[in-house]
Design a protein around this motif. Structure first.
Motif, short mmCIF file in Angstrom:
data_model
loop_
_atom_site.label_atom_id
_atom_site.label_comp_id
_atom_site.label_asym_id
_atom_site.label_seq_id
_atom_site.Cartn_x
_atom_site.Cartn_y
_atom_site.Cartn_z
N VAL A 46 28.21 44.77 -36.07
CA VAL A 46 28.49 45.48 -34.80
C VAL A 46 29.15 46.69 -35.22
O VAL A 46 30.16 46.60 -35.95
CB VAL A 46 29.15 44.71 -33.75
CG1 VAL A 46 29.59 45.70 -32.49
CG2 VAL A 46 28.59 43.48 -33.34
N ALA A 47 28.59 47.75 -34.90
CA ALA A 47 29.26 49.12 -35.22
C ALA A 47 29.56 49.88 -34.07
O ALA A 47 28.47 50.12 -33.31
CB ALA A 47 28.32 49.68 -36.22
N TRP A 48 30.44 50.76 -33.96
CA TRP A 48 30.86 51.86 -32.88
C TRP A 48 30.79 53.20 -33.52
O TRP A 48 31.46 53.51 -34.30
CB TRP A 48 32.28 51.53 -32.55
CG TRP A 48 32.54 52.12 -31.12
CD1 TRP A 48 32.63 53.50 -30.97
CD2 TRP A 48 33.03 51.67 -29.85
NE1 TRP A 48 32.76 53.81 -29.93
CE2 TRP A 48 33.18 52.79 -28.90
CE3 TRP A 48 33.33 50.27 -29.44
CZ2 TRP A 48 33.65 52.58 -27.73
CZ3 TRP A 48 33.56 50.15 -28.30
CH2 TRP A 48 33.92 51.20 -27.22
N HIS A 49 29.73 53.87 -33.02
CA HIS A 49 29.63 55.37 -33.49
C HIS A 49 30.06 56.28 -32.46
O HIS A 49 29.66 56.26 -31.24
CB HIS A 49 27.99 55.50 -33.66
CG HIS A 49 27.49 54.83 -34.97
ND1 HIS A 49 27.89 55.17 -36.08
CD2 HIS A 49 26.92 53.53 -34.88
CE1 HIS A 49 27.38 54.25 -36.95
NE2 HIS A 49 26.73 53.24 -36.13
N ARG A 55 27.98 54.99 -28.88
CA ARG A 55 27.08 54.06 -29.32
C ARG A 55 27.55 52.66 -30.07
O ARG A 55 28.20 52.85 -30.94
CB ARG A 55 25.60 54.74 -30.21
CG ARG A 55 24.73 55.87 -29.38
CD ARG A 55 24.08 54.83 -28.32
NE ARG A 55 23.34 56.13 -27.53
CZ ARG A 55 23.26 55.89 -26.33
NH1 ARG A 55 23.70 54.77 -25.58
NH2 ARG A 55 22.52 56.67 -25.62
N LEU A 56 26.95 51.69 -29.23
CA LEU A 56 27.30 50.48 -30.08
C LEU A 56 26.04 50.15 -30.88
O LEU A 56 24.84 49.67 -30.18
CB LEU A 56 27.88 49.35 -28.93
CG LEU A 56 28.43 48.00 -29.53
CD1 LEU A 56 29.87 48.56 -30.13
CD2 LEU A 56 28.65 47.29 -28.12
N VAL A 57 26.04 49.82 -31.96
CA VAL A 57 24.80 49.36 -32.72
C VAL A 57 24.96 48.00 -33.01
O VAL A 57 25.72 47.76 -33.97
CB VAL A 57 24.56 50.48 -34.03
CG1 VAL A 57 23.34 49.89 -34.77
CG2 VAL A 57 24.58 51.72 -33.81
N LEU A 58 23.95 47.12 -32.66
CA LEU A 58 24.05 45.82 -33.00
C LEU A 58 22.88 45.45 -33.86
O LEU A 58 21.85 46.04 -33.82
CB LEU A 58 23.72 44.98 -31.66
CG LEU A 58 24.73 45.60 -30.49
CD1 LEU A 58 24.20 44.99 -29.23
CD2 LEU A 58 26.32 45.03 -30.74
N LYS A 59 23.18 44.27 -35.10
CA LYS A 59 22.11 44.20 -35.65
C LYS A 59 22.22 42.46 -36.01
O LYS A 59 23.20 42.12 -36.18
CB LYS A 59 22.45 44.43 -37.04
CG LYS A 59 21.44 44.52 -38.17
CD LYS A 59 21.48 45.22 -39.47
CE LYS A 59 20.46 44.55 -40.49
NZ LYS A 59 20.82 45.16 -41.76
#
Length: 127
Positions: A46-49, A55-59
């Protein structure tokens, strides 16, 4: 119409098209110009940009990577418990290798929004 104008039009459409976020147990789906989904019970990161648009990027384990505006969870209280349940499952399975800070940040955002809403509804908000 020139190819450059067509690309500009598609870019504008992608920017202006609102993304819908739908959650069911274990799955979060974003629908906009593209449809993407992530298995919340199998998250790996989980990354917060920050930037113009947060944007929260989920993988997940399958490599699925949707992006979600973190404020969507605060604005739609029914999404948060479904997402959080999946995240807890991922954490207990140990699949999440990156993302504890963004998850804490998201949780604080949800908590702040909840408190603000309670104060507004109770008439205690004096802004």
């Amino acid at each position: 119409m020139s190819e450059e104008r067509q690309r500009s039009g598609l870019t504008l459409l992608a920017v202006l098209w609102p993304t819908r976020v739908i959650a069911v147990p274990g799955l979060l789906t974003t629908r906009g110009p593209l449809r993407r989904r992530v298995h919340t019970e199998r998250l790996v990161s989980v990354a917060w940009h920050d930037g113009v648009a947060q944007r929260l990027v989920l993988k997940d384990l399958d490599g699925n990577r949707p992006e979600v505006d973190p404020r969507v969870f605060a604005a739609n209280p029914a999404l948060w418990p479904l997402f959080e349940r999946g995240v807890r499952a991922s954490l207990s399975l140990g699949t999440v290798t990156e993302g504890s800070d963004p998850l804490r940040r998201l949780s604080r955002l949800i908590d702040r929004q909840t408190v603000t809403t309670v104060f507004k509804l109770s008439g205690m908000d004096h802004r």
